[in-house]
Design a protein around this motif. Sequence first.
Motif, mmCIF file in Angstrom:
data_model
loop_
_atom_site.group_PDB
_atom_site.id
_atom_site.type_symbol
_atom_site.label_atom_id
_atom_site.label_comp_id
_atom_site.label_asym_id
_atom_site.label_seq_id
_atom_site.Cartn_x
_atom_site.Cartn_y
_atom_site.Cartn_z
ATOM 1 N N ARG A 48 0.843 -1.199 0.000
ATOM 2 C CA ARG A 48 0.000 0.000 0.000
ATOM 3 C C ARG A 48 0.875 1.246 0.000
ATOM 4 N N GLU A 49 0.332 2.324 -0.524
ATOM 5 C CA GLU A 49 0.996 3.632 -0.431
ATOM 6 C C GLU A 49 0.331 4.396 0.713
ATOM 7 N N LEU A 50 1.143 4.994 1.566
ATOM 8 C CA LEU A 50 0.586 5.620 2.760
ATOM 9 C C LEU A 50 0.996 7.074 2.876
ATOM 10 N N ILE A 51 0.045 7.889 3.335
ATOM 11 C CA ILE A 51 0.339 9.286 3.686
ATOM 12 C C ILE A 51 -0.214 9.473 5.097
ATOM 13 N N LEU A 52 0.636 9.894 6.011
ATOM 14 C CA LEU A 52 0.201 10.088 7.387
ATOM 15 C C LEU A 52 -0.028 11.573 7.629
ATOM 16 N N VAL A 53 -1.194 11.926 8.156
ATOM 17 C CA VAL A 53 -1.428 13.317 8.578
ATOM 18 C C VAL A 53 -1.421 13.281 10.103
ATOM 19 N N SER A 54 -0.412 13.869 10.688
ATOM 20 C CA SER A 54 -0.262 13.744 12.140
ATOM 21 C C SER A 54 -0.362 15.092 12.850
ATOM 22 N N SER A 55 -1.251 15.153 13.824
ATOM 23 C CA SER A 55 -1.300 16.284 14.755
ATOM 24 C C SER A 55 -0.281 15.989 15.850
ATOM 25 N N GLY A 56 -0.257 16.841 16.835
ATOM 26 C CA GLY A 56 0.578 16.553 18.000
ATOM 27 C C GLY A 56 1.727 17.510 18.191
ATOM 28 N N TYR A 130 9.098 6.891 -4.611
ATOM 29 C CA TYR A 130 10.325 6.489 -3.905
ATOM 30 C C TYR A 130 10.039 5.504 -2.769
ATOM 31 N N GLY A 131 8.781 5.266 -2.488
ATOM 32 C CA GLY A 131 8.438 4.374 -1.374
ATOM 33 C C GLY A 131 8.535 5.049 -0.022
ATOM 34 N N VAL A 132 8.478 6.388 -0.024
ATOM 35 C CA VAL A 132 8.581 7.143 1.229
ATOM 36 C C VAL A 132 7.178 7.369 1.808
ATOM 37 N N VAL A 133 7.093 7.479 3.135
ATOM 38 C CA VAL A 133 5.815 7.809 3.769
ATOM 39 C C VAL A 133 5.801 9.307 4.107
ATOM 40 N N PRO A 134 5.056 10.127 3.349
ATOM 41 C CA PRO A 134 4.962 11.551 3.700
ATOM 42 C C PRO A 134 4.183 11.729 5.002
ATOM 43 N N ILE A 135 4.685 12.603 5.865
ATOM 44 C CA ILE A 135 3.978 12.916 7.115
ATOM 45 C C ILE A 135 3.601 14.397 7.070
ATOM 46 N N VAL A 136 2.302 14.649 7.044
ATOM 47 C CA VAL A 136 1.789 15.996 6.803
ATOM 48 C C VAL A 136 1.260 16.612 8.105
ATOM 49 N N ASN A 137 1.508 17.875 8.284
ATOM 50 C CA ASN A 137 0.852 18.637 9.355
ATOM 51 C C ASN A 137 0.607 20.034 8.823
ATOM 52 N N GLU A 138 -0.196 20.797 9.553
ATOM 53 C CA GLU A 138 -0.353 22.193 9.188
ATOM 54 C C GLU A 138 0.912 22.943 9.605
ATOM 55 N N ASN A 139 1.298 23.926 8.821
ATOM 56 C CA ASN A 139 2.460 24.749 9.183
ATOM 57 C C ASN A 139 1.990 25.779 10.210
ATOM 58 N N ASP A 140 1.804 25.293 11.426
ATOM 59 C CA ASP A 140 1.115 26.093 12.460
ATOM 60 C C ASP A 140 1.787 27.430 12.734
ATOM 61 N N THR A 141 3.103 27.461 12.644
ATOM 62 C CA THR A 141 3.818 28.668 13.051
ATOM 63 C C THR A 141 3.528 29.857 12.153
ATOM 64 N N VAL A 142 3.286 29.602 10.862
ATOM 65 C CA VAL A 142 3.024 30.723 9.955
ATOM 66 C C VAL A 142 1.555 30.839 9.561
ATOM 67 N N ALA A 143 0.739 29.884 10.029
ATOM 68 C CA ALA A 143 -0.649 29.870 9.570
ATOM 69 C C ALA A 143 -1.488 30.892 10.335
ATOM 70 N N VAL A 144 -1.528 32.105 9.819
ATOM 71 C CA VAL A 144 -2.424 33.113 10.404
ATOM 72 C C VAL A 144 -3.851 32.767 9.992
ATOM 73 N N ASP A 145 -4.811 33.400 10.643
ATOM 74 C CA ASP A 145 -6.202 32.979 10.495
ATOM 75 C C ASP A 145 -6.656 32.679 9.073
ATOM 76 N N GLU A 146 -6.368 33.618 8.175
ATOM 77 C CA GLU A 146 -6.925 33.428 6.830
ATOM 78 C C GLU A 146 -6.205 32.329 6.037
ATOM 79 N N LEU A 147 -5.074 31.866 6.530
ATOM 80 C CA LEU A 147 -4.367 30.778 5.846
ATOM 81 C C LEU A 147 -4.550 29.445 6.559
ATOM 82 N N LYS A 148 -5.404 29.435 7.549
ATOM 83 C CA LYS A 148 -5.484 28.268 8.416
ATOM 84 C C LYS A 148 -6.510 27.236 7.990
ATOM 85 N N PHE A 149 -6.168 25.972 8.103
ATOM 86 C CA PHE A 149 -7.203 24.936 8.106
ATOM 87 C C PHE A 149 -7.818 24.942 9.507
#
Length: 371
Positions: A48-56, A130-149
């Motif tokens: 399987r191909e996996l993409i992890l979205v991790s909070s924390g 490449y067989g890599v597992v991307p780990i995604v998060n929001e770029n919290d430090t620069v995400a001002v309100d209008e750019l935020k999920f």
Amino acid sequence: MKRENLHSCKRIVIKVGTSSITHPTGKINLERMERLVRELSDLHNSGRELILVSSGAVGAGAGKLGRTPSSLPEKQALAAVGQGLLMQMYEKFFSEYSKSAAQILLTRDCFADPSRYLNFRNTVFALLDYGVVPIVNENDTVAVDELKFGDNDRLSAMVACNAEADLLVILSDIDGLYDADPRRNPDARLIPEVATITEAMEANSTTKGSSISSGGMATKLAAARIAMSNGIPMVIASSDERSAVRRIAGGEPLGTFFVPSREGYAARRQWLAVGSTPRGVLRVDPGAECALLHQGKSLLPSGIRSVEGDFHPGDVVSVRSESDLEIARGISNYAAGDVRRILGRHSGDIAAVLGVCDYEEVVHRNNLALV
Ligand code: GLU
């Protein structure tokens, strides 16, 4: 679509919430994280191909500094501390199973701006190749309100759509959607399958996150709406459940299954074919036409005869035959002016003509839909 069919899904996005990988102290829950990574590595071994979205990130930063954030800058500061810690631990555990992980930090405008969106897709597809597992998060430090999920539930649904995933699994501290709030109502019952999100479901799902996590059932339903309407099945399940992702991807009835809309399912890449507005035309020779139509190939500069319009990288273009029949639509890697300079040339000449060769293809197959 039935749950049993999930066993055939290849590309899976898994979202884990803060409470699933950190202790109430905010410190990383090593046992849980290791268990998750071991399970994902094994799934990856199965093809399987996996993409992890991790909070924390905020949680791990809070745990490290022993602080509870009260303002946005404090949260952003803690995310900056915690994101590195998270990746360090993911890297450690994935390496133990001979897997490579990659960090991707996004803000909302990444999906609104065509060239950022294209870069995101191209990078994810290259990582998966490449067989890599991307780990995604929001770029919290620069995400001002209008750019935020604002929450990783919706972010994970956007990632699943844009990376054309076959399944989205949201692992949480709750084991699915209930017909009433189970924390307040002991008679609340788990809903195993949702084909349509009703107003009653929305009304029952007002639980919010905490000071270090943003989600809750409301954002999970918002994620489900995005996934379902884009034809992507989604499951919410408890991260306490052993091997939850493997079992869900094997078709087991765990948690709540959100059934994708059929139109969405059929129309996965069709938005490109019918819903997009092309900004230009690439007219191709019969060789390229055949390669696109019958051989599943990408569009190279050598097959392009002429260019019309003024488009930028990331814009949609219409690919037409010499007799002006529309063959396909796709997202161009190059601006119109650059395509004019490299058309008819071999991909190996791109660097000599443009000074740099970021892509061998003008339109990659991953970003192309036959009309
Ligand atoms: N991006 C936040 C973090 O890493 C979490 C957002 C959420 O809880 O959904 O801490």
